[in-house]
Structure formats: structure tokens, C-alpha cells
Design a protein around this motif. Structure first.
Motif, PDB file in Angstrom:
ATOM      1  N   HIS A   1      16.610  -8.076   4.633  1.00 20.69           N
ATOM      2  CA  HIS A   1      17.747  -8.262   3.728  1.00 20.69           C
ATOM      3  C   HIS A   1      17.902  -7.143   2.704  1.00 20.69           C
ATOM      4  O   HIS A   1      19.027  -6.797   2.349  1.00 20.69           O
ATOM      5  CB  HIS A   1      17.624  -9.609   3.007  1.00 20.69           C
ATOM      6  CG  HIS A   1      17.474 -10.767   3.941  1.00 20.69           C
ATOM      7  ND1 HIS A   1      18.460 -11.160   4.818  1.00 20.69           N
ATOM      8  CD2 HIS A   1      16.431 -11.600   4.158  1.00 20.69           C
ATOM      9  CE1 HIS A   1      18.036 -12.199   5.514  1.00 20.69           C
ATOM     10  NE2 HIS A   1      16.809 -12.479   5.141  1.00 20.69           N
ATOM     11  N   GLN A   2      16.786  -6.619   2.213  1.00 17.10           N
ATOM     12  CA  GLN A   2      16.818  -5.563   1.199  1.00 17.10           C
ATOM     13  C   GLN A   2      15.613  -4.657   1.385  1.00 17.10           C
ATOM     14  O   GLN A   2      14.580  -5.081   1.893  1.00 17.10           O
ATOM     15  CB  GLN A   2      16.749  -6.152  -0.216  1.00 17.10           C
ATOM     16  CG  GLN A   2      17.937  -6.966  -0.612  1.00 17.10           C
ATOM     17  CD  GLN A   2      17.813  -7.434  -2.065  1.00 17.10           C
ATOM     18  OE1 GLN A   2      16.831  -7.187  -2.745  1.00 17.10           O
ATOM     19  NE2 GLN A   2      18.843  -8.111  -2.542  1.00 17.10           N
ATOM     20  N   GLU A   3      15.750  -3.425   0.939  1.00 17.06           N
ATOM     21  CA  GLU A   3      14.593  -2.532   0.977  1.00 17.06           C
ATOM     22  C   GLU A   3      13.743  -2.755  -0.265  1.00 17.06           C
ATOM     23  O   GLU A   3      14.225  -3.251  -1.282  1.00 17.06           O
ATOM     24  CB  GLU A   3      15.037  -1.068   1.083  1.00 17.06           C
ATOM     25  CG  GLU A   3      15.846  -0.569  -0.081  1.00 17.06           C
ATOM     26  CD  GLU A   3      16.312   0.864   0.119  1.00 17.06           C
ATOM     27  OE1 GLU A   3      15.884   1.542   1.056  1.00 17.06           O
ATOM     28  OE2 GLU A   3      17.131   1.313  -0.698  1.00 17.06           O
ATOM     29  N   ILE A   4      12.467  -2.396  -0.148  1.00 18.56           N
ATOM     30  CA  ILE A   4      11.554  -2.462  -1.282  1.00 18.56           C
ATOM     31  C   ILE A   4      10.763  -1.165  -1.336  1.00 18.56           C
ATOM     32  O   ILE A   4      10.725  -0.392  -0.371  1.00 18.56           O
ATOM     33  CB  ILE A   4      10.601  -3.677  -1.221  1.00 18.56           C
ATOM     34  CG1 ILE A   4       9.756  -3.659   0.058  1.00 18.56           C
ATOM     35  CG2 ILE A   4      11.383  -4.967  -1.347  1.00 18.56           C
ATOM     36  CD1 ILE A   4       8.691  -4.745   0.108  1.00 18.56           C
TER      37      ILE A   4
ATOM     38  N   ARG B   1       0.835  -1.195   0.000  1.00 17.65           N
ATOM     39  CA  ARG B   1       0.000   0.000   0.000  1.00 17.65           C
ATOM     40  C   ARG B   1       0.878   1.256   0.000  1.00 17.65           C
ATOM     41  O   ARG B   1       2.009   1.237   0.499  1.00 17.65           O
ATOM     42  CB  ARG B   1      -0.899   0.024   1.240  1.00 17.65           C
ATOM     43  CG  ARG B   1      -1.800  -1.180   1.364  1.00 17.65           C
ATOM     44  CD  ARG B   1      -2.524  -1.205   2.672  1.00 17.65           C
ATOM     45  NE  ARG B   1      -1.554  -1.121   3.760  1.00 17.65           N
ATOM     46  CZ  ARG B   1      -1.874  -0.930   5.027  1.00 17.65           C
ATOM     47  NH1 ARG B   1      -3.120  -0.800   5.390  1.00 17.65           N
ATOM     48  NH2 ARG B   1      -0.955  -0.863   5.963  1.00 17.65           N
ATOM     49  N   TYR B   2       0.348   2.329  -0.526  1.00 14.64           N
ATOM     50  CA  TYR B   2       1.057   3.605  -0.513  1.00 14.64           C
ATOM     51  C   TYR B   2       1.438   3.982   0.923  1.00 14.64           C
ATOM     52  O   TYR B   2       2.535   4.464   1.191  1.00 14.64           O
ATOM     53  CB  TYR B   2       0.182   4.686  -1.148  1.00 14.64           C
ATOM     54  CG  TYR B   2       0.842   6.045  -1.190  1.00 14.64           C
ATOM     55  CD1 TYR B   2       1.769   6.355  -2.177  1.00 14.64           C
ATOM     56  CD2 TYR B   2       0.548   7.007  -0.225  1.00 14.64           C
ATOM     57  CE1 TYR B   2       2.392   7.598  -2.213  1.00 14.64           C
ATOM     58  CE2 TYR B   2       1.163   8.246  -0.252  1.00 14.64           C
ATOM     59  CZ  TYR B   2       2.083   8.539  -1.245  1.00 14.64           C
ATOM     60  OH  TYR B   2       2.700   9.760  -1.262  1.00 14.64           O
ATOM     61  N   SER B   3       0.533   3.711   1.860  1.00 17.86           N
ATOM     62  CA  SER B   3       0.763   4.069   3.257  1.00 17.86           C
ATOM     63  C   SER B   3       1.804   3.194   3.950  1.00 17.86           C
ATOM     64  O   SER B   3       2.177   3.458   5.092  1.00 17.86           O
ATOM     65  CB  SER B   3      -0.554   4.021   4.039  1.00 17.86           C
ATOM     66  OG  SER B   3      -1.088   2.706   4.022  1.00 17.86           O
ATOM     67  N   ASP B   4       2.289   2.148   3.278  1.00 18.36           N
ATOM     68  CA  ASP B   4       3.335   1.289   3.847  1.00 18.36           C
ATOM     69  C   ASP B   4       4.712   1.952   3.793  1.00 18.36           C
ATOM     70  O   ASP B   4       5.658   1.462   4.414  1.00 18.36           O
ATOM     71  CB  ASP B   4       3.400  -0.056   3.113  1.00 18.36           C
ATOM     72  CG  ASP B   4       2.190  -0.942   3.381  1.00 18.36           C
ATOM     73  OD1 ASP B   4       1.458  -0.674   4.362  1.00 18.36           O
ATOM     74  OD2 ASP B   4       1.980  -1.900   2.614  1.00 18.36           O
TER      75      ASP B   4
ATOM     76  N   ALA C   1       5.489  -2.523   8.130  1.00 17.21           N
ATOM     77  CA  ALA C   1       4.636  -3.036   7.057  1.00 17.21           C
ATOM     78  C   ALA C   1       5.063  -4.453   6.692  1.00 17.21           C
ATOM     79  O   ALA C   1       4.208  -5.324   6.457  1.00 17.21           O
ATOM     80  CB  ALA C   1       4.699  -2.117   5.844  1.00 17.21           C
ATOM     81  N   ILE C   2       6.358  -4.698   6.660  1.00 19.58           N
ATOM     82  CA  ILE C   2       6.845  -6.044   6.350  1.00 19.58           C
ATOM     83  C   ILE C   2       6.406  -7.008   7.441  1.00 19.58           C
ATOM     84  O   ILE C   2       6.000  -8.142   7.158  1.00 19.58           O
ATOM     85  CB  ILE C   2       8.369  -6.032   6.133  1.00 19.58           C
ATOM     86  CG1 ILE C   2       8.673  -5.231   4.863  1.00 19.58           C
ATOM     87  CG2 ILE C   2       8.927  -7.450   6.042  1.00 19.58           C
ATOM     88  CD1 ILE C   2      10.120  -4.924   4.622  1.00 19.58           C
TER      89      ILE C   2
ATOM     90  N   ILE D   1      13.518 -10.479   0.395  1.00 20.05           N
ATOM     91  CA  ILE D   1      13.803  -9.202   1.062  1.00 20.05           C
ATOM     92  C   ILE D   1      13.749  -9.309   2.587  1.00 20.05           C
ATOM     93  O   ILE D   1      14.241  -8.438   3.283  1.00 20.05           O
ATOM     94  CB  ILE D   1      12.882  -8.074   0.542  1.00 20.05           C
ATOM     95  CG1 ILE D   1      11.397  -8.404   0.713  1.00 20.05           C
ATOM     96  CG2 ILE D   1      13.166  -7.807  -0.927  1.00 20.05           C
ATOM     97  CD1 ILE D   1      10.794  -7.684   1.858  1.00 20.05           C
ATOM     98  N   ALA D   2      13.161 -10.394   3.096  1.00 24.19           N
ATOM     99  CA  ALA D   2      13.123 -10.595   4.550  1.00 24.19           C
ATOM    100  C   ALA D   2      12.833 -12.059   4.851  1.00 24.19           C
ATOM    101  O   ALA D   2      12.171 -12.750   4.066  1.00 24.19           O
ATOM    102  CB  ALA D   2      12.053  -9.720   5.192  1.00 24.19           C
TER     103      ALA D   2
END
Length: 126
Positions: free
Chosen positions: A56-59, A5-8, A19-20, A92-93
Motif C-alpha cells: 500500500h505504501q513505501e517505507i 535493517r539497513y540491508s532491507d 524484505a516486507i 503499508i501492506a
């Protein structure tokens, strides 16, 4: 699958760690619901006792993440579950949760049914 979501996003412009955690929670509850549907126990559910996440990585928004879930270990009263969060074929996680079998009426932990423990043990990959 979970839609980002945009709000994440946070002020750094990437998807926030919280959010993750929510994506993992969605997979955890679906995984446990399936288990509870196969082994019904009136007034019994699983409660989260521990959550450990390795990022592990950003998204970034927009997109969709895929979250995989599996059983890792079955104890007397608890179930350890593991998760992988993937975005565009990249992990990513990863996460691990300890879920306690809990009698909602007695407000106390209870043993996993033997049939459930056997089923979980058969699914565990070493």
C-alpha cells in the motif's frame, strides 16, 4: 515487532518488497508456532502453499514495523492466515497465506486436528 535493517533497502532507497515478505514470514512462523504449541502433533508442521501481498505504501530505513496475524479460514487440511504490516501507525501492506498441514515423515498433507479446527473457527472474525 520487526526491526528494519539497513540491508532491507533497495536501489530506489526504500524497503524492498522482499524484505516486507520476510516481515510477514516472521509473523507467520510465530503465529503457527503458537498454534502448534497449543495443539502438538509429532512430525507434523505447516508448509506455505501460497502467499499474496498487497503493498500500500513505501517505507524507509530506519524504524520498526508491527505485523499483526490472524486466522481467516480453516479448511480440511489447510489454514488461511491474514496479515497487516504497520509502520508509524500506517498500514503499508496486507497479506494472506495458505498454510497446509503437512506430515514431515510421510511427506504428505494431513487433516487439521478437530480440536485445532474448532479453536481456529472460534477466533475467526467475519
Amino acid at each position: 515487532s520487526v526491526t528494519i535493517r539497513y540491508s532491507d533497502q533497495d536501489e530506489m532507497g526504500h524497503v524492498n518488497n522482499v524484505a516486507i515478505a520476510a516481515y510477514i514470514e516472521a509473523a507467520r512462523t510465530m503465529f503457527l508456532k503458537d498454534l502448534m504449541d497449543r495443539f502438538p502433533m509429532p512430525a507434523v508442521d505447516f508448509v506455505l502453499a501460497r502467499l499474496a501481498i498487497d503493498y500500500h505504501q513505501e517505507i524507509f530505513y530506519p524504524g520498526t514495523v508491527e505485523v499483526g496475524a490472524r486466522a481467516v479460514e480453516a479448511g480440511t487440511k489447510s489454514l488461511v492466515t491474514g496479515y497487516g504490516v504497520f509502520f508509524q501507525d500506517r498500514c503499508i501492506a496486507t497479506a494472506q497465506c495458505v498454510n497446509v498441514c503437512f506430515d514431515m515423515d510421510a511427506r504428505a498433507s494431513v487433516p487439521l486436528p478437530d480440536a485445532m479446527r474448532r479453536d481456529i473457527a472460534a477466533q475467526i472474525c467475519l
